[in-house]
Write a protein that holds these residues in place. Sequence first.
Motif, short mmCIF file in Angstrom:
data_model
loop_
_atom_site.label_atom_id
_atom_site.label_comp_id
_atom_site.label_asym_id
_atom_site.label_seq_id
_atom_site.Cartn_x
_atom_site.Cartn_y
_atom_site.Cartn_z
N SER A 215 0.83 -1.21 0.00
CA SER A 215 0.00 0.00 0.00
C SER A 215 0.86 1.25 0.00
O SER A 215 0.57 2.23 -0.69
CB SER A 215 -0.93 0.00 1.22
N LEU A 216 1.96 1.21 0.75
CA LEU A 216 2.85 2.36 0.84
C LEU A 216 3.53 2.63 -0.50
O LEU A 216 3.64 3.79 -0.93
CB LEU A 216 3.89 2.13 1.94
N VAL A 217 3.99 1.58 -1.17
CA VAL A 217 4.63 1.75 -2.48
C VAL A 217 3.64 2.34 -3.49
O VAL A 217 3.98 3.20 -4.30
CB VAL A 217 5.22 0.42 -2.98
N ALA A 254 -7.21 7.23 0.81
CA ALA A 254 -7.82 5.92 1.02
C ALA A 254 -6.75 4.85 1.23
O ALA A 254 -6.89 3.96 2.09
CB ALA A 254 -8.71 5.56 -0.16
N LEU A 255 -5.68 4.93 0.46
CA LEU A 255 -4.59 3.97 0.61
C LEU A 255 -3.92 4.10 1.97
O LEU A 255 -3.50 3.10 2.57
CB LEU A 255 -3.55 4.17 -0.50
N LYS A 256 -3.83 5.33 2.47
CA LYS A 256 -3.21 5.52 3.77
C LYS A 256 -4.04 4.85 4.86
O LYS A 256 -3.50 4.24 5.79
CB LYS A 256 -3.03 7.00 4.08
N ALA A 257 -5.36 4.97 4.76
CA ALA A 257 -6.23 4.30 5.73
C ALA A 257 -6.02 2.79 5.68
O ALA A 257 -5.96 2.11 6.71
CB ALA A 257 -7.69 4.65 5.45
N THR A 263 -0.84 -2.13 8.97
CA THR A 263 0.28 -1.93 9.88
C THR A 263 -0.10 -2.30 11.31
O THR A 263 0.67 -2.94 12.04
CB THR A 263 0.78 -0.48 9.81
N LEU A 264 -1.30 -1.88 11.74
CA LEU A 264 -1.75 -2.22 13.09
C LEU A 264 -1.92 -3.72 13.25
O LEU A 264 -1.60 -4.29 14.31
CB LEU A 264 -3.07 -1.50 13.39
#
Length: 412
Positions: A215-217, A254-257, A263-264
């Motif tokens: 998601s980060l990439v 949206a990707l950050k969410a 990650t959690l």
Amino acid sequence: MPGRVEYEPASVKDLLAEMKDTAELLIDLSYSAVLHGSPAIAREVLELEERMDVLQLRARMSLLMAARNPEDAETLAPVLGIIGAAEKVSDASGDIAKVVIEEVGVPDAIRGALPEAVERLVRAELAPDSRYTDRTLADVNLETETGVRVIAVRRGGDWIPNPGPTTTLEAGDVLLLRGPEESVGDVFETASGEAYTPAEPADPDIADLERAVDSLVLMKNMSELAVDLAYGSVLFDSDDIAAEVVELEAEVDALKARFEAWTLRAAADVADPVSLRGLVQIANATEVISDAAVEISEGVLRGLDTHVVVREAVEESDEVIVRVQVAERADLDETTLGAAAVKTETGMRVIAVRRPDGPVDAAADGLDAGSDDAWVIQPGPDTALRAGDVLLAKGTRAGADRLRALAGDDAE
């Protein structure tokens, strides 16, 4: 402490062009520093960030001197917004680089998640006895012979982003080299006289962490595209392109969410959850970059005319953004980006394709059949081209000329 910056007469156009090139280089270098685990490249980011601070102050001073009445204020306000956005990109890039410098730490999975096709970026200091020393890039013919490109040169405190064929390389220059893994090591050793030892990426072993990194990439790729399109919207005064920037920014949100959720979840399986802090810092900075892209295009979104100095700055920056229309029976008519080998033949990266009269085969091209002005954002090798299509592309001026020739576009 930073040195004092005093007003001196300067071309706002030249300052904006340098800020644009510097901001784009900062994004590139900061992510490369993290993805390749390079403190040396991260330190170059912080050097460039300081340079950007000086540029934005000088640009603001010059604009304040130019504003003499309400009409000037109205036309120059969007320019201030572009300056502020470039500064935000710079600060965000610095935050990404500090993940490496301050050893905040990121999981090895972030490097393992990179596709094999990602090119390597390395920093090399040019040795006095290197065969590249005191020769121009045209004479060395580096990119043609090795596939490795010099994307920037630092000479003392001065930077040469996107150096051209007439740039002479001097002993002590810091070269930022980008290219395939199998070639960049040999070029590094020839330039620096030192052995090249690439870092070995680790395979991600936690599924949720791998999804977070993916998601980060994707956030990174969309943010970079948003910045490119934002400058394109300003250059061509295009509401449509500016609207795409807003859509991309929403997708990054949206990707950050999604990234935060994965990650959690991964934190429960990671031996040291604190090691995920670097990922969170990178994600926050990436979101800032996409927000800055919207600020760049805000004047267009609000119906304010693009100041001529901004258009000229974007046109004259080292990496240009061009709009090319495909003519009937041209090499690009009735083919695809991949079949025409546009990237290989021209060196240009097509960042968007517009079909003014709507697509004939929307499903095949990934377009909206209900639109009279359809866009393909992030076109790929399978994106079909036909006469009348308008391509937005980014690259060098020489590459832009080659792309125009393929498209049969004689317009300046």
